[in-house]
Scaffold this motif. Structure first.
Motif, short mmCIF file in Angstrom:
data_model
loop_
_atom_site.label_atom_id
_atom_site.label_comp_id
_atom_site.label_asym_id
_atom_site.label_seq_id
_atom_site.Cartn_x
_atom_site.Cartn_y
_atom_site.Cartn_z
N THR A 195 18.68 11.97 -6.17
CA THR A 195 17.34 11.39 -6.15
C THR A 195 17.40 9.89 -5.83
O THR A 195 18.47 9.31 -5.77
N TRP A 233 11.39 9.67 0.31
CA TRP A 233 10.74 10.52 -0.67
C TRP A 233 11.08 11.98 -0.38
O TRP A 233 11.65 12.31 0.63
N GLY A 234 10.74 12.83 -1.32
CA GLY A 234 10.98 14.27 -1.18
C GLY A 234 12.30 14.74 -1.76
O GLY A 234 12.62 15.92 -1.68
N ARG A 270 14.94 16.10 -4.29
CA ARG A 270 14.90 16.91 -5.50
C ARG A 270 16.25 16.79 -6.19
O ARG A 270 17.29 16.78 -5.53
N GLN A 297 20.47 18.51 1.15
CA GLN A 297 19.38 17.74 0.57
C GLN A 297 18.45 17.31 1.69
O GLN A 297 18.90 17.04 2.80
N PHE A 336 15.12 14.69 2.76
CA PHE A 336 14.33 13.50 2.46
C PHE A 336 13.33 13.28 3.59
O PHE A 336 13.48 13.85 4.67
N ARG A 337 12.38 12.41 3.35
CA ARG A 337 11.41 12.04 4.39
C ARG A 337 11.14 10.54 4.32
O ARG A 337 11.20 9.94 3.26
N TYR A 338 10.81 10.00 5.48
CA TYR A 338 10.27 8.65 5.57
C TYR A 338 9.24 8.68 6.68
O TYR A 338 9.59 8.90 7.85
N SER A 340 12.12 13.29 9.30
CA SER A 340 12.78 14.22 8.38
C SER A 340 14.27 13.92 8.39
O SER A 340 14.86 13.75 9.45
N GLN A 346 17.98 15.24 6.84
CA GLN A 346 18.73 16.30 6.16
C GLN A 346 20.17 15.83 5.96
O GLN A 346 20.79 15.31 6.88
#
Length: 146
Positions: free
Chosen positions: A61, A75-76, A78, A92, A94-96, A100, A102
């Motif tokens: 995180t 963000w995103g 987990r 994992q 994530f986004r900005y 996207s 990965q």
């Protein structure tokens, strides 16, 4: 002449969105997190420091990376368990904004997590970004621990 300018403007716009999607810049040393966590980097031979491009907490995180010349929070994320079993992979996401991101990890050969002197788990990692139909991938290494 106006048609040429419009074409150049469109090409410039497409090129800048490609650069944004494929940006993977090093986090300046002064802005890197110290202490427990995970750092993902392009490896370098000493005395050159590795170029850290992504950092997270131990559970994956609170990811940070450079985007458009600024250190940003992604963000995103987990929470996920630290990968310590050879042969397994973790993924994992994530986004900005519209990007996207990965991150895929697998254990890098070395010491076995939990054995004396092995407080850091090493990963062979791949990071992929996608935005506006542009996709980019890089092979990285990662270290997680304290």
């Amino acid at each position: 002449m106006i048609k040429v300018q419009i074409c150049l403007l469109l090409l410039s716009s497409l090129f800048s969105s490609f650069i944004a999607a494929c940006e993977l810049a090093a986090i300046p040393f002064s802005e890197q997190r110290m202490g427990c966590g995970c750092s993902y980097y392009f490896p370098a031979k000493p005395p050159i420091r590795p170029s850290i491009v992504l950092q997270t907490d131990l559970d994956g995180t609170n990811p940070i990376m450079m985007r458009n010349g600024k250190l940003v929070n992604l963000w995103g994320a987990r929470p996920s368990a630290l990968l310590i079993e050879p042969g397994y992979r973790s993924l994992q996401g994530f986004r900005y904004h519209a990007t996207s991101i990965q991150l895929e990890n697998m254990i890098r050969p070395g010491c076995t997590w939990g054995e004396p002197g092995c407080e850091v788990v090493g990963y062979l990692s791949q990071i992929a970004t996608a935005e506006n139909y542009q996709q980019c991938q890089w092979a990285l290494q990662g270290d997680c621990g304290c």
